[in-house]
Design an enzyme around this catalytic site. Sequence first.
Site, PDB file in Angstrom:
ATOM      1  N   CYS A 115       0.815  -1.224   0.000  1.00 42.11           N
ATOM      2  CA  CYS A 115       0.000   0.000   0.000  1.00 42.11           C
ATOM      3  C   CYS A 115       0.845   1.268   0.000  1.00 42.11           C
ATOM      4  O   CYS A 115       0.317   2.368  -0.155  1.00 42.11           O
ATOM      5  CB  CYS A 115      -0.941   0.001   1.197  1.00 42.11           C
ATOM      6  SG  CYS A 115      -2.118  -1.348   1.149  1.00 42.11           S
ATOM      7  N   HIS A 239      -2.777   7.456   3.450  1.00 37.33           N
ATOM      8  CA  HIS A 239      -3.269   6.180   2.926  1.00 37.33           C
ATOM      9  C   HIS A 239      -4.631   5.899   3.541  1.00 37.33           C
ATOM     10  O   HIS A 239      -4.850   6.106   4.734  1.00 37.33           O
ATOM     11  CB  HIS A 239      -2.275   5.066   3.280  1.00 37.33           C
ATOM     12  CG  HIS A 239      -2.764   3.703   2.927  1.00 37.33           C
ATOM     13  ND1 HIS A 239      -3.365   3.420   1.713  1.00 37.33           N
ATOM     14  CD2 HIS A 239      -2.753   2.529   3.612  1.00 37.33           C
ATOM     15  CE1 HIS A 239      -3.688   2.142   1.682  1.00 37.33           C
ATOM     16  NE2 HIS A 239      -3.339   1.586   2.816  1.00 37.33           N
ATOM     17  N   ASN A 269     -10.035   0.340   0.896  1.00 33.68           N
ATOM     18  CA  ASN A 269      -8.571   0.416   0.801  1.00 33.68           C
ATOM     19  C   ASN A 269      -8.141  -0.069  -0.585  1.00 33.68           C
ATOM     20  O   ASN A 269      -8.203  -1.258  -0.884  1.00 33.68           O
ATOM     21  CB  ASN A 269      -7.947  -0.461   1.901  1.00 33.68           C
ATOM     22  CG  ASN A 269      -6.429  -0.431   1.873  1.00 33.68           C
ATOM     23  OD1 ASN A 269      -5.816   0.019   0.907  1.00 33.68           O
ATOM     24  ND2 ASN A 269      -5.827  -0.942   2.931  1.00 33.68           N
TER      25      ASN A 269
END
Length: 317
Positions: A115, A239, A269
């Site tokens: 990520c 994030h 996500n």
Amino acid sequence: MPAIRHGAKGAVISGWGTALPEKVVTNEELAATMDTSDEWIRSRTGIEERRVGGSTVGLSVESGRQALEMAGLDPSRIDALVLATTTPDKQWGTSAAVQNELGLFCGAFDVNAACTGFMYGLVTAHGLIAMGADRVLLIGTDTLSRITDWNDRATAPLFADGSGAVVLESVDGPGQMLGWDLDADGSALSILQSEVGGTIKMEGKEVFRRAVRIMVDSAEKSLAHAGVQIDDIKLVVPHQANIRIIRAACDRLGISIDRASVVIQRTGNTSSASIPLALADALDRGRIEHGDLLLLVGFGGGMTAASCVLRWGGGLE
Ligand code: COA
């Protein structure tokens, strides 16, 4: 991380684009197939719905094309393509396929830092420009739905698909990047991982605990390298993994969550796509003006963390 040696050329972002699959999966739809509820997912994660579908190449081409159009650039003028993804369509060649479909004539490679991939790609793209490239296309895309176990309520509500792209162009002088930090701690690999061909396995609580700490640590390093204080930051672009992680990180950094860009409620996500999606959302809403200081900060499997401070539009004070 070493201080930035400002060379003759810096970089600024001159265009951006996004792509989300058409198919929306709501929390209610998930609750129909597994033992969960809209209330649990919303209150524990901030996610209300997510987008699922498409391929990493297809979504990348869509966001990349938009970014090129906004920058007003013919594809032939791009000097390098950096594709951040942890879900390539094939073992290799995902970025090359995007290069071909976009009509680029330049080098193309994937960056995989889970990520945190977009942040690693962003620092890499600035490095390419410092080394003489004039225009770099950076795309962050993930299709995590393909490596999600849709019977596992501990992970299925969290992960989704999407893409965000930026064009970076060289400018005379220091450019936008004031400070950056890349971190990794491989001793924590086991708490969030996916074997090749497997699905995401996660110790959620432990990831949560570490995530807040490593985001804050990384952000503080970038602020120090940039020589600025958290109060100088107009907008945090974090994030998008869990609204509670974003809130906790903002609290510890001493900045209101109102000064963070948050899209997780509708995207879930999306890994490498999450920071460029949140950045594009803030730009499209007019939340960022020339000269504003931005703090971009992410974390992910590995575990990895990364951040940077950008002065939007580049230039000195
Ligand atoms: N629906 C309903 N109940 C659920 C559930 C779901 N989807 N998932 C877990 N539960 C249950 C658990 O089984 C547990 O039940 P128990 O108390 O009877 O054992 C309870 O809810 C609490 O679970 P817990 O894991 O303590 O919840 P949490 O508050 O830590 O939230 C996460 C779980 C996964 C949302 C949270 O830990 C998190 O976001 N972690 C970070 C994950 C992340 O960011 N990953 C990506 C990194 S890039």
